[in-house]
Motif scaffolding. Structure first.
Motif, PDB file in Angstrom:
ATOM      1  N   LEU A  16     -10.135  -0.136  -1.083  1.00 55.75           N
ATOM      2  CA  LEU A  16      -9.606   0.916  -0.221  1.00 55.75           C
ATOM      3  C   LEU A  16      -9.062   0.373   1.094  1.00 55.75           C
ATOM      4  N   SER A  17      -9.537  -0.823   1.514  1.00 58.71           N
ATOM      5  CA  SER A  17      -9.012  -1.409   2.753  1.00 58.71           C
ATOM      6  C   SER A  17      -7.576  -1.886   2.569  1.00 58.71           C
ATOM      7  N   ASN A  51       0.840  -1.194   0.000  1.00 59.14           N
ATOM      8  CA  ASN A  51       0.000   0.000   0.000  1.00 59.14           C
ATOM      9  C   ASN A  51       0.881   1.252   0.000  1.00 59.14           C
ATOM     10  N   ILE A  90      -3.171  -0.287  -4.220  1.00 56.87           N
ATOM     11  CA  ILE A  90      -4.573   0.138  -4.189  1.00 56.87           C
ATOM     12  C   ILE A  90      -4.883   1.064  -5.357  1.00 56.87           C
ATOM     13  N   ALA A 110     -18.552  -8.633   9.273  1.00 53.12           N
ATOM     14  CA  ALA A 110     -18.707  -8.027   7.948  1.00 53.12           C
ATOM     15  C   ALA A 110     -19.607  -8.874   7.061  1.00 53.12           C
ATOM     16  N   GLN A 168      -6.428  -4.802   2.556  1.00 54.60           N
ATOM     17  CA  GLN A 168      -6.115  -5.951   3.406  1.00 54.60           C
ATOM     18  C   GLN A 168      -6.430  -7.253   2.665  1.00 54.60           C
ATOM     19  N   THR A 206     -14.470 -11.132   9.796  1.00 62.09           N
ATOM     20  CA  THR A 206     -15.217 -11.694   8.677  1.00 62.09           C
ATOM     21  C   THR A 206     -16.645 -12.020   9.094  1.00 62.09           C
ATOM     22  N   PHE A 228     -14.030  -1.965  -1.452  1.00 62.34           N
ATOM     23  CA  PHE A 228     -13.254  -2.989  -0.763  1.00 62.34           C
ATOM     24  C   PHE A 228     -11.761  -2.806  -0.988  1.00 62.34           C
ATOM     25  N   PHE A 270      -8.103 -10.167   4.783  1.00 66.89           N
ATOM     26  CA  PHE A 270      -9.533  -9.927   5.018  1.00 66.89           C
ATOM     27  C   PHE A 270     -10.347 -10.217   3.761  1.00 66.89           C
TER      28      PHE A 270
END
Length: 609
Positions: free
Chosen positions: A365-366, A126, A130, A446, A368, A443, A363, A371
């Motif tokens: 933008l996370s 990152n 992204i 979410a 991860q 998880t 998604f 995840f």
């Protein structure tokens, strides 16, 4: 031959090679990220985890092959659940699929810059992965708005090259670095990994098998679903087994498990800069025993190829998200605006923008990847479980129906061909879903939150349209010359007079537009002036497959309705000339109009017109 009219549905342009390439773009590409994500959890048991998930995949592939051939329409497990249960269960499966595709786009595209980091190191982490991922997502949305045929053509050659490259890495690995001793020393039962981590790794490894829903959702665009869909799925299964049953052994030989200050770890599952979780296949190349210019060329080649095939996987996810959206809006699960096609390009542009672009971007933008992998496991295991249950229920519900293609193995018991593959699959995917929920709190919250949002929206939307929650209701179809031809299973009763000839011709035109099949039904209670072979000849002029069936009945209308129910017909086309001093259409047509389980089209004779 009559000129074909313009269809307002999704075009049928894809054969088995294109379907295979689209699916392998997902399944084959997933080795480029699933290997690292799984190894980070399963450590030395990573090969065993992939074998177990592969067996579950085989059962799931059989379920999807049978279900998609039975109902060759966009929707996958959602379509199966609609026919097996009701619209509410269908929505649950569809909403889980939507999560799968959104996550597939996000996780595939964020790994593209990871492999391009051979040219610029910051792309491995990152925020640059992204940024590049978001840009590429929107490029693919634009490509798919142009049209599916253009996007599908991109896949075939690259999928073959990718498969050949992965096989080459396996062969080189077995000759250069494969070591059974190292593999055995990697295993520390109950410690590295713990048994709970081992169980969690199985559904995470299922991220390697994302292509089956893609084939199902492209079923409406398959030229010949009965042949091309099982063939494409079997090709994918063979190719996947060849890779996932071998490459993890090579990777763990190259990057074995070591005990460090932070516990047992393998470079294959460590975050950069010390590990290769973000680019595990590049890590394999670096540790393959190559040196000098050969190593440099190999890294560039694998990096570019991986980035390209991940780009294809992202494309497949964008396609899947738009197609499941199209299917959901067609059945009033989402607003009809998502179903509208671009007037010239004939693609669901709004669905592509919202669920192929905006959803994955959020998604991404996370940033991860762990995840994202577990979120995919949540949605996929739920969707697969519903698919397995649906096939089992359909075998019970339609035990006497004629199937054009039946998956194996089966067990005949009490008049039912029980699908053993679906029974094994439902236990595997159902338990895997429960493991994800129980072991991973982010998880769990979410994923359940995603489901809760869907099940809050769905009843509100259906009630706003005054529709019951569990009843299947299709969106209105435009009539007249601009009829949206969406039917694949068409029943045509053959009765006396020229009206039957006209009905067969209308049905053949419908089937021609959607590459469908018509069933010519002769009920022996009326004079027969049009023989079945003549009706079949009419269908043949349109290049349409027909099935001839003769039944004896006391009442023609009842026999027609029962045949439509037994075959799961999507529309009945009746020829019905009108005469003076009679009912508008006649007793048979009136009965069918009142009792038919599907739509009815009346092709009035020329005298009536």
């Amino acid at each position: 031959m009559p000129r074909r009219r313009q269809s307002h549905g999704l075009e049928r342009v894809l054969g088995a090679p294109a379907l295979f390439a689209t699916a392998y773009g997902n399944v084959g590409s997933s080795i480029y990220y699933a290997l690292g994500l799984t190894a980070g959890i399963a450590l030395g048991l990573t090969p065993i985890v992939f074998i177990i998930s592969g067996l579950i995949f085989a059962a799931t592939a059989a379920t999807y092959a049978e279900g998609t051939v039975r109902y060759p329409e966009a929707g996958g497990s959602s379509s199966f659940a609609r026919h097996a249960f009701n619209e509410l269960v269908s929505f649950g499966a569809a909403w889980a699929q939507m999560l799968n595709y959104v996550i597939t786009v996000a996780i595939s595209v964020i790994f593209v810059p990871h492999y391009l980091s051979i040219f610029w190191e910051p792309l491995r982490t990152n925020p640059w992965d992204i940024v590049v991922g978001i840009v590429l997502t929107w490029v693919l949305v634009a490509i798919n708005i142009i049209g599916i045929q253009e996007a599908a053509r991109l896949n075939i050659t690259l999928a073959v090259i990718d498969f050949a490259t992965q096989l080459m890495l396996v062969v080189l690995g077995f000759f250069l670095i494969f070591s059974p001793h190292v593999l055995w020393s990697n295993i520390h039962f109950g410690v590295a990994p713990t048994w709970s981590a081992f169980l969690l790794a199985i559904p995470v490894a299922m991220i390697a098998y994302t292509g089956i829903e893609t084939v199902s959702n492209l079923a409406e665009e398959a030229r010949d679903p009965v042949r091309s869909i099982p063939r494409a799925i079997s090709w994918v299964a063979i190719a996947v087994f060849a890779i996932y049953f071998t490459l993890p052994f090579i990777a763990l030989s190259a990057m074995p498990v070591h005990h460090t200050a932070n516990g047992y770890q393998t470079q294959l599952g460590q975050d950069p800069p010390h590990g290769f979780k973000n680019d595990p296949v590049l890590g394999l190349v670096e540790n393959l025993g190559l040196h000098g210019p050969v190593l440099s060329v190999a890294k560039v080649y694998v990096g570019i190829l991986a980035a390209t095939i991940l780009f294809i996987a992202t494309n497949a996810g964008v396609i899947g998200a738009s197609r499941i959206t199209y299917a959901m809006s067609s059945y009033r699960q989402l607003p009809e605006v998502f179903r509208r096609l671009h007037p010239r390009l004939k693609t669901p542009a709004l669905a592509l923008l919202v669920f192929g672009g905006i959803g994955p971007t959020m998604f991404l933008l996370s940033g991860q990847v762990d995840f994202l992998g577990r979120m995919y496991a949540f949605g996929a295991m739920l969707s697969f479980t519903i698919a397995h249950l649906s096939i089992i229920a359909l075998r019970v519900k339609h035990r006497d129906s004629e199937l054009e293609w039946r998956a194996r193995p089966n067990l005949r018991f009490r008049g039912i061909n029980w699908p053993l593959f679906a029974i094994v699959g439902v236990f595997g995917t159902g338990l895997a879903w429960l493991v994800v929920i129980q072991q991973d709190a982010p998880t769990r919250y979410a994923g359940l939150g995603w489901l809760a949002a869907g099940f809050v929206f769905y009843p509100l939307y259906r009630r706003s349209k005054h529709l019951p929650l569990a009843t299947t209701t299709r969106a209105p179809v435009p009539l007249g010359p601009a009829l949206a031809l969406e039917y694949r299973s068409i029943l045509v009763p053959i009765v006396s007079g020229a009206a039957s000839s006209e009905a067969v011709e209308v049905a053949a035109q419908l089937a021609t537009e959607r590459a469908g099949r018509i069933v010519l039904l002769r009920v022996i209670v009326v004079p027969l002036e049009l023989p079945l072979d003549a009706a079949a000849a009419i269908a043949e002029t349109y290049g349409v497959r027909s099935v001839e069936r003769v039944v004896r009945a006391r009442q023609a209308g009842r026999a027609i309705v029962e045949e439509a129910e037994r075959r799961g017909s999507e529309i009945i086309v009746l020829g019905a000339p009108r005469y003076m001093h009679r009912a508008i259409f006649g007793h048979t047509v009136d009965y069918v109009l009142k009792h038919a389980p599907c739509r009815v089209m009346v092709a009035a004779g020329k005298r009536a017109a």
